[in-house]
Design a protein around this motif. Structure first.
Motif, short mmCIF file in Angstrom:
data_model
loop_
_atom_site.label_atom_id
_atom_site.label_comp_id
_atom_site.label_asym_id
_atom_site.label_seq_id
_atom_site.Cartn_x
_atom_site.Cartn_y
_atom_site.Cartn_z
N PHE A 77 57.52 18.41 64.47
CA PHE A 77 58.07 18.74 63.12
C PHE A 77 57.27 17.81 61.98
O PHE A 77 57.13 18.57 60.95
CB PHE A 77 59.65 18.29 63.26
CG PHE A 77 60.48 18.65 62.19
CD1 PHE A 77 61.16 19.69 62.17
CD2 PHE A 77 60.71 17.75 60.88
CE1 PHE A 77 61.75 20.21 61.07
CE2 PHE A 77 61.56 18.13 59.89
CZ PHE A 77 62.12 19.32 60.15
N VAL A 80 54.00 20.13 61.22
CA VAL A 80 54.45 21.19 60.40
C VAL A 80 54.71 20.58 59.00
O VAL A 80 54.18 21.21 57.93
CB VAL A 80 55.51 22.09 61.00
CG1 VAL A 80 55.69 23.21 59.95
CG2 VAL A 80 54.94 22.43 62.45
N LEU A 83 51.49 19.74 57.38
CA LEU A 83 50.58 20.81 57.17
C LEU A 83 51.13 21.70 55.76
O LEU A 83 50.34 21.93 55.10
CB LEU A 83 50.42 21.93 58.42
CG LEU A 83 49.89 22.99 58.27
CD1 LEU A 83 48.22 22.65 58.44
CD2 LEU A 83 50.10 23.89 59.35
N TRP A 84 52.44 21.79 55.92
CA TRP A 84 52.75 22.27 54.75
C TRP A 84 52.65 21.73 53.40
O TRP A 84 52.36 22.45 52.26
CB TRP A 84 54.66 22.75 55.11
CG TRP A 84 55.09 23.82 53.82
CD1 TRP A 84 55.30 24.72 54.27
CD2 TRP A 84 55.74 23.08 52.84
NE1 TRP A 84 56.00 25.34 53.01
CE2 TRP A 84 56.26 24.50 52.12
CE3 TRP A 84 56.03 21.96 51.98
CZ2 TRP A 84 57.04 24.29 50.80
CZ3 TRP A 84 56.57 22.15 50.78
CH2 TRP A 84 57.13 23.06 50.27
N LEU A 87 49.10 22.11 52.35
CA LEU A 87 48.71 23.67 51.68
C LEU A 87 49.52 23.84 50.32
O LEU A 87 49.00 24.57 49.64
CB LEU A 87 49.16 24.81 52.83
CG LEU A 87 48.02 24.67 54.14
CD1 LEU A 87 48.73 25.54 55.15
CD2 LEU A 87 46.75 24.97 53.77
N GLN A 88 50.51 23.07 50.12
CA GLN A 88 51.24 23.36 48.87
C GLN A 88 50.34 22.65 47.80
O GLN A 88 50.34 23.19 46.78
CB GLN A 88 52.67 22.78 49.09
CG GLN A 88 53.49 23.25 47.90
CD GLN A 88 54.69 22.27 47.64
OE1 GLN A 88 54.62 21.00 47.86
NE2 GLN A 88 55.79 22.79 47.00
N ILE B 69 63.42 24.04 67.55
CA ILE B 69 63.11 23.20 68.43
C ILE B 69 64.35 22.62 69.38
O ILE B 69 64.09 22.53 70.38
CB ILE B 69 62.41 21.90 67.79
CG1 ILE B 69 61.14 22.18 66.93
CG2 ILE B 69 62.52 20.68 68.75
CD1 ILE B 69 60.46 21.14 66.09
N SER B 94 54.81 29.30 58.11
CA SER B 94 54.96 28.09 57.24
C SER B 94 53.86 27.74 56.41
O SER B 94 53.90 27.22 55.25
CB SER B 94 55.21 27.10 58.40
OG SER B 94 56.55 27.23 59.06
N ALA B 95 52.37 28.13 56.90
CA ALA B 95 51.22 27.48 56.29
C ALA B 95 51.21 28.55 54.94
O ALA B 95 50.86 28.17 53.90
CB ALA B 95 49.97 27.71 56.98
N GLY B 98 53.48 27.37 52.31
CA GLY B 98 53.01 26.26 51.68
C GLY B 98 52.01 26.64 50.58
O GLY B 98 52.24 26.18 49.45
N LEU B 99 51.21 27.62 50.89
CA LEU B 99 50.12 28.02 49.85
C LEU B 99 50.88 28.76 48.73
O LEU B 99 50.64 28.48 47.67
CB LEU B 99 49.15 29.12 50.50
CG LEU B 99 48.14 28.43 51.52
CD1 LEU B 99 47.38 29.33 52.25
CD2 LEU B 99 47.01 27.40 50.82
N SER B 101 54.03 28.35 47.82
CA SER B 101 54.86 27.37 47.08
C SER B 101 54.05 26.64 45.89
O SER B 101 54.53 26.37 44.97
CB SER B 101 55.64 26.40 47.93
OG SER B 101 56.35 25.49 47.34
N GLY B 102 52.70 26.18 46.50
CA GLY B 102 51.96 25.52 45.59
C GLY B 102 51.39 26.66 44.47
O GLY B 102 51.30 26.11 43.20
#
Lengths: 134, 137
Positions: A77, A80, A83-84, A87-88, B69, B94-95, B98-99, B101-102
């Protein structure tokens, strides 16, 4: 109507509609983002160290698998989330492609997450114009 | 509540979060395509999407991971190859989020954005995840 007012406030915020974010406010948003990223780096590095330094040896040498059962998903958790956030920050232009690559690599090396957190602290302390020029 | 009692609840919440997360992901992809080179035209829509992203899509993504999980731990599925493949695909989604969202944040502050080609992977990845989750093989 009440519902319409709620919708307007949710979509536009109370009072005047939002305009383009001013520079100082944007700088504060950047600092908040870097702070979250630093917290995530420390959390990821800490859970990785606890997992491979304590839980895994206890499972194989001490026949105590409960540590891995708890710390494995916890580290997953944290990984992730980190990583998120990396990348943001890359998508928002806060870190370059190379810096994002190194921050992601740091997640796979024990202790490197703490170095990443140190880097992010210095980045947050950098002058405002240097941060905004990215 | 025993793990067996919790299973249907975990599954229901996991699916609900997944639906909201994928919905937000697709909406972000569309707005980012529309906003490229026309940040002023889509400014109002970008601000709405940014609020939606923070209020719904991000919590939904965290819910997908937390409940997912929980399900995997309760079912003891981490050693199964279908779950390992699914985990890789969910990390990919998720990755991408993330991109995105940025980029939404960048667009909302009046800056232009680069095309995000990886967004094209959202639809095939979601289909693959659904197949892996249902077939489980």
């Amino acid at each position: 109507m009440g519902t319409d007012r709620w919708q307007d406030e949710w979509l536009q915020g109370p009072g005047q509609p939002e305009k383009v974010v001013p520079t100082v406010e944007r700088a504060q948003l950047d600092l908040r983002q870097l702070r979250w990223l630093r917290i995530a780096a420390v959390a990821e590095a800490t859970t990785l160290i606890l997992l491979i330094g304590v839980a895994v040896p206890l499972k194989h040498l001490g026949e105590w698998p409960a540590g891995v059962r708890v710390l494995g998903p916890t580290h997953g958790f944290a990984f992730v989330a980190y990583l998120w956030l990396v990348l943001q920050s890359f998508g928002a232009g806060l870190v370059s492609r190379g810096e994002a690559g190194r921050l992601v690599l740091a997640a796979f090396v024990p202790m490197a997450g703490f170095l990443a957190a140190h880097f992010l602290t210095s980045r947050a302390a950098a002058p405002l114009d240097r941060r905004l020029s990215r | 509540m025993t793990p067996a009692d919790a299973y249907p609840w975990l599954k229901a919440l996991h699916v609900a979060c997944a639906l909201l997360f994928v919905g937000g992901l697709v909406a972000s992809s569309l707005i980012l395509v529309a906003g490229r080179g026309a940040a002023d035209r889509t400014a109002a829509l970008t601000l709405i999407l940014r609020r939606w992203d923070r209020a719904v899509t991000v919590p939904a993504m965290l819910g997908v991971w937390a409940f997912g999980i929980g399900l995997a731990v309760s079912g003891g599925w981490f050693s199964y190859s279908w779950l390992q493949a699914k985990l890789v695909l969910v990390v990919l989604l998720s990755a991408i989020h993330g991109l995105q969202s940025g980029q939404i944040r960048r667009l909302a502050t009046g800056h232009d954005i680069k095309p995000l080609r990886v967004s094209a992977l959202v639809v095939p990845t979601v289909i693959a995840i659904a197949i892996l989750a249902v077939i489980k093989s």
